[in-house]
Motif scaffolding. Structure first.
Motif, PDB file in Angstrom:
ATOM      1  N   ASP A  68       0.825  -1.205   0.000  1.00 40.48           N
ATOM      2  CA  ASP A  68       0.000   0.000   0.000  1.00 40.48           C
ATOM      3  C   ASP A  68       0.859   1.255   0.000  1.00 40.48           C
ATOM      4  O   ASP A  68       0.565   2.228  -0.680  1.00 40.48           O
ATOM      5  N   GLU A  69       1.945   1.246   0.782  1.00 39.68           N
ATOM      6  CA  GLU A  69       2.834   2.397   0.832  1.00 39.68           C
ATOM      7  C   GLU A  69       3.500   2.625  -0.524  1.00 39.68           C
ATOM      8  O   GLU A  69       3.613   3.755  -0.976  1.00 39.68           O
ATOM      9  N   LYS A  70       3.919   1.554  -1.180  1.00 37.90           N
ATOM     10  CA  LYS A  70       4.550   1.691  -2.496  1.00 37.90           C
ATOM     11  C   LYS A  70       3.563   2.231  -3.520  1.00 37.90           C
ATOM     12  O   LYS A  70       3.898   3.093  -4.325  1.00 37.90           O
ATOM     13  N   ILE A  71       2.341   1.714  -3.489  1.00 33.85           N
ATOM     14  CA  ILE A  71       1.321   2.177  -4.428  1.00 33.85           C
ATOM     15  C   ILE A  71       1.002   3.644  -4.176  1.00 33.85           C
ATOM     16  O   ILE A  71       0.927   4.451  -5.105  1.00 33.85           O
ATOM     17  N   SER A  72       0.852   4.014  -2.909  1.00 36.47           N
ATOM     18  CA  SER A  72       0.536   5.399  -2.559  1.00 36.47           C
ATOM     19  C   SER A  72       1.657   6.342  -2.978  1.00 36.47           C
ATOM     20  O   SER A  72       1.406   7.397  -3.564  1.00 36.47           O
ATOM     21  N   SER A  73       2.892   5.972  -2.680  1.00 35.13           N
ATOM     22  CA  SER A  73       4.006   6.851  -3.037  1.00 35.13           C
ATOM     23  C   SER A  73       4.172   6.939  -4.548  1.00 35.13           C
ATOM     24  O   SER A  73       4.475   8.009  -5.087  1.00 35.13           O
ATOM     25  N   HIS A  74       3.948   5.840  -5.250  1.00 35.18           N
ATOM     26  CA  HIS A  74       4.034   5.867  -6.710  1.00 35.18           C
ATOM     27  C   HIS A  74       2.950   6.762  -7.296  1.00 35.18           C
ATOM     28  O   HIS A  74       3.215   7.579  -8.175  1.00 35.18           O
ATOM     29  N   ALA A  75       1.714   6.612  -6.804  1.00 33.06           N
ATOM     30  CA  ALA A  75       0.605   7.425  -7.297  1.00 33.06           C
ATOM     31  C   ALA A  75       0.846   8.899  -6.995  1.00 33.06           C
ATOM     32  O   ALA A  75       0.611   9.772  -7.838  1.00 33.06           O
ATOM     33  N   LEU A  76       1.339   9.193  -5.789  1.00 30.96           N
ATOM     34  CA  LEU A  76       1.622  10.575  -5.424  1.00 30.96           C
ATOM     35  C   LEU A  76       2.718  11.145  -6.315  1.00 30.96           C
ATOM     36  O   LEU A  76       2.623  12.288  -6.787  1.00 30.96           O
ATOM     37  N   GLY A  77       3.744  10.348  -6.569  1.00 34.51           N
ATOM     38  CA  GLY A  77       4.823  10.783  -7.455  1.00 34.51           C
ATOM     39  C   GLY A  77       4.326  11.047  -8.864  1.00 34.51           C
ATOM     40  O   GLY A  77       4.718  12.037  -9.503  1.00 34.51           O
ATOM     41  N   GLN A  78       3.472  10.186  -9.368  1.00 33.26           N
ATOM     42  CA  GLN A  78       2.923  10.370 -10.705  1.00 33.26           C
ATOM     43  C   GLN A  78       2.078  11.636 -10.778  1.00 33.26           C
ATOM     44  O   GLN A  78       2.171  12.406 -11.732  1.00 33.26           O
ATOM     45  N   CYS A  79       1.244  11.852  -9.771  1.00 33.40           N
ATOM     46  CA  CYS A  79       0.404  13.061  -9.745  1.00 33.40           C
ATOM     47  C   CYS A  79       1.265  14.306  -9.691  1.00 33.40           C
ATOM     48  O   CYS A  79       1.015  15.280 -10.399  1.00 33.40           O
ATOM     49  N   TRP A  80       2.288  14.276  -8.844  1.00 35.95           N
ATOM     50  CA  TRP A  80       3.174  15.426  -8.708  1.00 35.95           C
ATOM     51  C   TRP A  80       3.893  15.699 -10.024  1.00 35.95           C
ATOM     52  O   TRP A  80       4.019  16.840 -10.458  1.00 35.95           O
ATOM     53  N   ARG A  81       4.340  14.644 -10.686  1.00 35.69           N
ATOM     54  CA  ARG A  81       5.048  14.802 -11.957  1.00 35.69           C
ATOM     55  C   ARG A  81       4.125  15.410 -13.007  1.00 35.69           C
ATOM     56  O   ARG A  81       4.509  16.329 -13.731  1.00 35.69           O
ATOM     57  N   HIS A  82       2.898  14.948 -13.081  1.00 36.24           N
ATOM     58  CA  HIS A  82       1.948  15.483 -14.058  1.00 36.24           C
ATOM     59  C   HIS A  82       1.576  16.929 -13.741  1.00 36.24           C
ATOM     60  O   HIS A  82       1.402  17.742 -14.657  1.00 36.24           O
ATOM     61  N   MET A  83       1.467  17.244 -12.464  1.00 34.53           N
ATOM     62  CA  MET A  83       1.139  18.617 -12.099  1.00 34.53           C
ATOM     63  C   MET A  83       2.266  19.572 -12.468  1.00 34.53           C
ATOM     64  O   MET A  83       2.017  20.673 -12.987  1.00 34.53           O
ATOM     65  N   THR A  84       3.509  19.153 -12.242  1.00 33.83           N
ATOM     66  CA  THR A  84       4.634  20.037 -12.572  1.00 33.83           C
ATOM     67  C   THR A  84       4.791  20.160 -14.075  1.00 33.83           C
ATOM     68  O   THR A  84       5.209  21.211 -14.566  1.00 33.83           O
ATOM     69  N   MET A  85       4.451  19.108 -14.824  1.00 32.99           N
ATOM     70  CA  MET A  85       4.548  19.188 -16.282  1.00 32.99           C
ATOM     71  C   MET A  85       3.492  20.134 -16.855  1.00 32.99           C
ATOM     72  O   MET A  85       3.771  20.857 -17.811  1.00 32.99           O
ATOM     73  N   THR A  86       2.321  20.159 -16.270  1.00 28.83           N
ATOM     74  CA  THR A  86       1.255  21.029 -16.789  1.00 28.83           C
ATOM     75  C   THR A  86       1.474  22.477 -16.380  1.00 28.83           C
ATOM     76  O   THR A  86       0.943  23.381 -17.019  1.00 28.83           O
ATOM     77  N   MET A  87       2.272  22.711 -15.327  1.00 28.91           N
ATOM     78  CA  MET A  87       2.529  24.079 -14.880  1.00 28.91           C
ATOM     79  C   MET A  87       3.586  24.765 -15.724  1.00 28.91           C
ATOM     80  O   MET A  87       3.697  25.973 -15.707  1.00 28.91           O
ATOM     81  N   ARG A  88       4.351  24.004 -16.456  1.00 31.42           N
ATOM     82  CA  ARG A  88       5.429  24.597 -17.272  1.00 31.42           C
ATOM     83  C   ARG A  88       4.912  25.285 -18.466  1.00 31.42           C
ATOM     84  O   ARG A  88       3.977  25.212 -19.056  1.00 31.42           O
TER      85      ARG A  88
END
Length: 88
Positions: A68-88
């Motif tokens: 669960d921790e791995k899935i949560s951290s992976h999902a959070l990382g993916q969301c963060w990556r997509h958010m930073t890509m859309t902000m550029r």
């Protein structure tokens, strides 16, 4: 993971089995129909509660916090990556 699929498949087959058994019941008159509907609803709720309890017990038995921790951290990382890509 295979146990969960087995449980889901078993529950589906169980419901279908009861559905097939109920298909051969002759039609009831309309006066007894509400009572029959109430009986069916109570029966289905009982089956649902039993299946739900079994599924929760199985989930708790096979629960892995590390996964669960791995899935949560992976999902959070993916969301963060997509958010930073859309902000550029």
């Amino acid at each position: 993971m295979g146990t969960r699929y087995f449980l889901v498949g078993f529950l589906i087959l169980l419901v279908l089995g009861f559905e097939v058994q109920g298909a051969h019941v002759p039609q009831q008159d309309e006066a007894s129909s509400p009572a029959l509907l109430t009986q069916v609803q109570e029966s289905l709720l009982g089956y649902w509660d039993t299946a739900k309890a079994a599924a929760q017990k199985l989930y708790k038995k096979t629960y892995l916090p590390a996964v669960d921790e791995k899935i949560s951290s992976h999902a959070l990382g993916q969301c963060w990556r997509h958010m930073t890509m859309t902000m550029r």
